[in-house]
Design a protein around this motif. Structure first.
Motif, PDB file in Angstrom:
ATOM      1  N   PHE A  77       0.806  -1.219   0.000  1.00 14.25           N
ATOM      2  CA  PHE A  77       0.000   0.000   0.000  1.00 14.25           C
ATOM      3  C   PHE A  77       0.844   1.278   0.000  1.00 14.25           C
ATOM      4  O   PHE A  77       0.379   2.346   0.362  1.00 14.25           O
ATOM      5  N   LEU A  78       2.097   1.130  -0.419  1.00 11.94           N
ATOM      6  CA  LEU A  78       3.009   2.250  -0.659  1.00 11.94           C
ATOM      7  C   LEU A  78       3.219   3.117   0.583  1.00 11.94           C
ATOM      8  O   LEU A  78       3.404   4.330   0.484  1.00 11.94           O
ATOM      9  N   THR A  79       3.202   2.489   1.737  1.00 13.04           N
ATOM     10  CA  THR A  79       3.501   3.215   2.961  1.00 13.04           C
ATOM     11  C   THR A  79       4.813   2.702   3.541  1.00 13.04           C
ATOM     12  O   THR A  79       5.077   1.491   3.511  1.00 13.04           O
ATOM     13  N   PRO A  80       5.681   3.568   4.059  1.00 12.40           N
ATOM     14  CA  PRO A  80       6.963   3.109   4.601  1.00 12.40           C
ATOM     15  C   PRO A  80       6.820   2.182   5.795  1.00 12.40           C
ATOM     16  O   PRO A  80       7.743   1.416   6.090  1.00 12.40           O
ATOM     17  N   MET A 107      -0.758   9.936  -8.372  1.00 13.72           N
ATOM     18  CA  MET A 107      -0.316  10.109  -6.989  1.00 13.72           C
ATOM     19  C   MET A 107       0.410   8.861  -6.498  1.00 13.72           C
ATOM     20  O   MET A 107       1.469   8.947  -5.857  1.00 13.72           O
ATOM     21  N   MET A 108      -0.119   7.684  -6.821  1.00 12.59           N
ATOM     22  CA  MET A 108       0.532   6.441  -6.413  1.00 12.59           C
ATOM     23  C   MET A 108       1.839   6.224  -7.167  1.00 12.59           C
ATOM     24  O   MET A 108       2.836   5.760  -6.586  1.00 12.59           O
ATOM     25  N   LEU A 167       9.839   6.044  -3.507  1.00 14.52           N
ATOM     26  CA  LEU A 167      10.297   4.940  -2.666  1.00 14.52           C
ATOM     27  C   LEU A 167      11.464   4.188  -3.304  1.00 14.52           C
ATOM     28  O   LEU A 167      12.091   3.352  -2.643  1.00 14.52           O
ATOM     29  N   ARG A 168      11.767   4.454  -4.570  1.00 16.74           N
ATOM     30  CA  ARG A 168      12.914   3.844  -5.246  1.00 16.74           C
ATOM     31  C   ARG A 168      14.206   4.651  -5.018  1.00 16.74           C
ATOM     32  O   ARG A 168      15.263   4.275  -5.526  1.00 16.74           O
ATOM     33  N   ALA A 169      14.133   5.765  -4.315  1.00 20.80           N
ATOM     34  CA  ALA A 169      15.326   6.589  -4.088  1.00 20.80           C
ATOM     35  C   ALA A 169      16.449   5.738  -3.492  1.00 20.80           C
ATOM     36  O   ALA A 169      16.192   4.797  -2.733  1.00 20.80           O
ATOM     37  N   PRO A 226       4.301  13.956  -0.162  1.00 20.99           N
ATOM     38  CA  PRO A 226       4.547  12.510  -0.033  1.00 20.99           C
ATOM     39  C   PRO A 226       3.816  11.959   1.186  1.00 20.99           C
ATOM     40  O   PRO A 226       3.633  12.653   2.198  1.00 20.99           O
ATOM     41  N   LEU A 227       3.393  10.705   1.096  1.00 20.33           N
ATOM     42  CA  LEU A 227       2.669  10.055   2.201  1.00 20.33           C
ATOM     43  C   LEU A 227       3.674   9.266   3.047  1.00 20.33           C
ATOM     44  O   LEU A 227       4.103   8.183   2.668  1.00 20.33           O
ATOM     45  N   ARG A 228       4.052   9.816   4.167  1.00 15.78           N
ATOM     46  CA  ARG A 228       5.008   9.147   5.053  1.00 15.78           C
ATOM     47  C   ARG A 228       4.306   8.392   6.168  1.00 15.78           C
ATOM     48  O   ARG A 228       4.787   7.367   6.640  1.00 15.78           O
ATOM     49  N   GLU A 229       3.177   8.926   6.618  1.00 23.62           N
ATOM     50  CA  GLU A 229       2.340   8.232   7.606  1.00 23.62           C
ATOM     51  C   GLU A 229       0.898   8.605   7.320  1.00 23.62           C
ATOM     52  O   GLU A 229       0.622   9.568   6.600  1.00 23.62           O
ATOM     53  N   ASP A 230      -0.030   7.835   7.853  1.00 20.49           N
ATOM     54  CA  ASP A 230      -1.433   8.050   7.528  1.00 20.49           C
ATOM     55  C   ASP A 230      -1.887   9.451   7.897  1.00 20.49           C
ATOM     56  O   ASP A 230      -1.487  10.007   8.928  1.00 20.49           O
ATOM     57  N   ARG A 231      -2.719  10.019   7.029  1.00 22.41           N
ATOM     58  CA  ARG A 231      -3.296  11.336   7.274  1.00 22.41           C
ATOM     59  C   ARG A 231      -4.685  11.381   6.657  1.00 22.41           C
ATOM     60  O   ARG A 231      -5.107  10.452   5.949  1.00 22.41           O
ATOM     61  N   TYR A 232      -5.397  12.456   6.918  1.00 20.55           N
ATOM     62  CA  TYR A 232      -6.724  12.675   6.341  1.00 20.55           C
ATOM     63  C   TYR A 232      -6.569  12.804   4.836  1.00 20.55           C
ATOM     64  O   TYR A 232      -5.925  13.726   4.332  1.00 20.55           O
TER      65      TYR A 232
END
Length: 510
Positions: free
Chosen positions: A371-374, A444-445, A452-454, A475-481
């Protein structure tokens, strides 16, 4: 912006796109006015004569056998407009209404409708001063013309109905007066000329076409982002593969994808040692699917450009002076074009959604986090963003059912086969909005996956796309609204920001 000078019979799609996207005003080429005047004189002669001619000195539809005396001809035309103002639902968007007025102007400018110059001039001035009639969205079956919606347009010309002027909704007469204009009193056949015609169906179909093209161009960019994020192969985009098949749209999309991905360090990093023999179809067959959709839009564009230049009311004044009843008001070509656009919109969204599903799936995304989250587990990441695109994709599939195969008899069986073009075209507004969101979320995804490929970097072209995305979505680093991000993703497509990063790579609809 300088008004566009339109030559009836030769108006091109870019002229109409400028009316829709930029609100460009339009005027008729003065060279067209001679034909308009000749047809108006001919209708005046017919009205003064003794022979019954449909819509000039007779009733309408099933009432065509009833003769109307000369003293009542103005009342006949006024009554026609008022009685046909039967539309329901929300007002059509103002950009669509401006397109309707422009198309009606072009149609009358063919010199076959028999209206006076005063009517043409009022339409021009309404466009120039931005008097926008309120036209309810529902009520046309796409034959005998878009009668109800065009009656609401015409009501403003005679000082009835409602319009928007200077940002305010008001009575039609008040809107004209505020703009420094006066209503017209309709002469013989003029009301019929204004409400017979396919201009509402055609304007809605054109709006859907322009919006679908914008979404398709953005989908090519989003698909390239997804391909790089998933470490997909560019080999399936090789020129020789697509030349061997020969479809123009497929060739064009493959070329654009090659250019978008050219110079990607991510791509170069897995040219050797990649054990995957083939990518899933949503990556590998992107040119075949999106290219076919592009070809379908091009076919529809050809039909709609012809229709935009057509004289579609009834009866028509022919070059030899005869006044002949026919059926050019039947919008079957527009209905077919709208169905073609709907199919393309549904399929662009379908394959885009499958790419989003691939990107969030750790079994398919070639090493990216779920789900593309770290930090999956604690965070759900883009899990439900993908679910939303699935819902939108499914809705578009349902809406893509062809409208043109439906018909129902109307007007006491006088009008016994109809096209349903108007609502077939109107649904394209909702479908393309759904597609904006689907493609925007994919972009966006794709951006999230590439980052994330950096430290590997994508291509220079796609770096521009990343910059456009990151200007609106962090960027989505942690869950947010997430709702603002979803809205921003759709706006990237709707406003052309994503399309612009590769706009020069994909030929247009002509």
């Amino acid at each position: 912006m300088t008004p566009a000078l339109l030559t009836p019979g030769s108006v091109l799609l870019p002229d109409l796109a400028a009316v829709y996207w930029q609100g460009r005003r339009a005027r008729l080429d003065p060279a067209a006015l001679g034909a308009v005047e000749r047809a108006a004189r001919r209708i005046a002669e017919v009205a003064a004569g003794g022979a019954p001619v449909y819509g000039v000195n007779t009733g309408f539809g099933k009432l065509a056998s009833i003769r109307i005396e000369a003293a009542n001809l103005q009342t006949l035309q006024r009554n026609l407009i008022l009685s046909h103002c039967c539309g329901v639902g929300e007002p059509l968007p103002e950009a669509v209404v401006r397109l309707i007025l422009t198309l009606k102007l072009v149609s009358l400018g063919r010199g076959a409708s028999g209206v006076r110059i005063e009517v043409v001039r009022l339409l021009e001035e309404m466009l120039a001063r931005d008097v926008v009639p309120i036209i309810p969205e529902k009520g046309s079956v796409g034959a005998s013309g878009d009668l109800a919606p065009l009656a609401h347009m015409t009501a403003v010309l005679i000082g009835e109905g409602e319009a928007v002027f200077a940002g305010r909704r008001m009575a039609g007469r008040a809107a004209l007066e505020a703009a420094g204009l006066q209503p017209v009193v309709l002469a013989a056949k003029e009301g019929l000329a204004l409400i017979n015609g396919t201009q509402v169906s055609t304007a809605l179909a054109l709006a859907g076409l322009f919006r679908a093209e914008r979404a398709l161009r953005a989908a090519v960019v989003a698909g390239a982002l997804s391909t790089d994020a998933a470490m997909g192969s560019t080999a399936p985009f090789a020129e020789g593969i697509h030349a061997l098949r020969g479809h123009r749209g497929q060739i064009d999309v493959a070329q654009a994808l090659r250019a978008l991905l050219d110079g990607s360090a991510i791509r170069d990093s897995h040219r050797e040692g990649d054990e995957r023999v083939q990518d899933p179809y949503c990556l590998r067959c992107h040119p075949q699917v999106t290219g076919a959709c592009l070809d379908l839009l091009r076919q529809a564009a050809t039909t709609l450009e012809i229709e935009a230049n057509a004289a579609t009311d009834n009866p028509l004044v022919l070059e030899d002076g005869s006044v002949v009843s026919g059926g050019n008001f039947h919008a079957e070509p527009v209905a077919f074009a709208a169905d073609q656009i709907a199919l393309a919109v549904a399929e662009i969204g379908s394959i885009s959604q499958r790419r989003t599903a691939l990107l969030v799936d750790p079994a398919l995304n070639f090493g990216l986090m779920g789900f593309l989250t770290p930090e999956p587990g604690l965070n759900s990441g883009l899990m439900i963003a993908e679910v939303t695109t699935a819902a939108l994709m499914s809705e578009n599939k349902q809406l893509a059912h062809p409208a043109s195969v439906d018909s129902t008899p109307t007007s006491a069986n006088q009008e016994d086969h109809v096209s349903m073009a108007c609502h077939g075209a109107r649904r394209l507004l909702a479908m393309t909005q759904n597609l904006y969101w689907i493609v925007g979320v994919e972009a966006m995804m794709g951006a999230q996956g590439i980052e994330l490929r950096a430290p590997l970097r994508t291509s220079p072209r796609l770096e521009r796309a990343l910059a456009a995305i990151r200007a609106r979505i962090a960027p989505l680093r942690e869950d947010r609204y997430m709702a603002p991000d979803m809205a921003a993703a759709g706006a990237l497509v709707a406003e052309g920001a994503l399309e612009a990063t590769g706009a020069d790579l994909l030929p247009g609809l002509s």
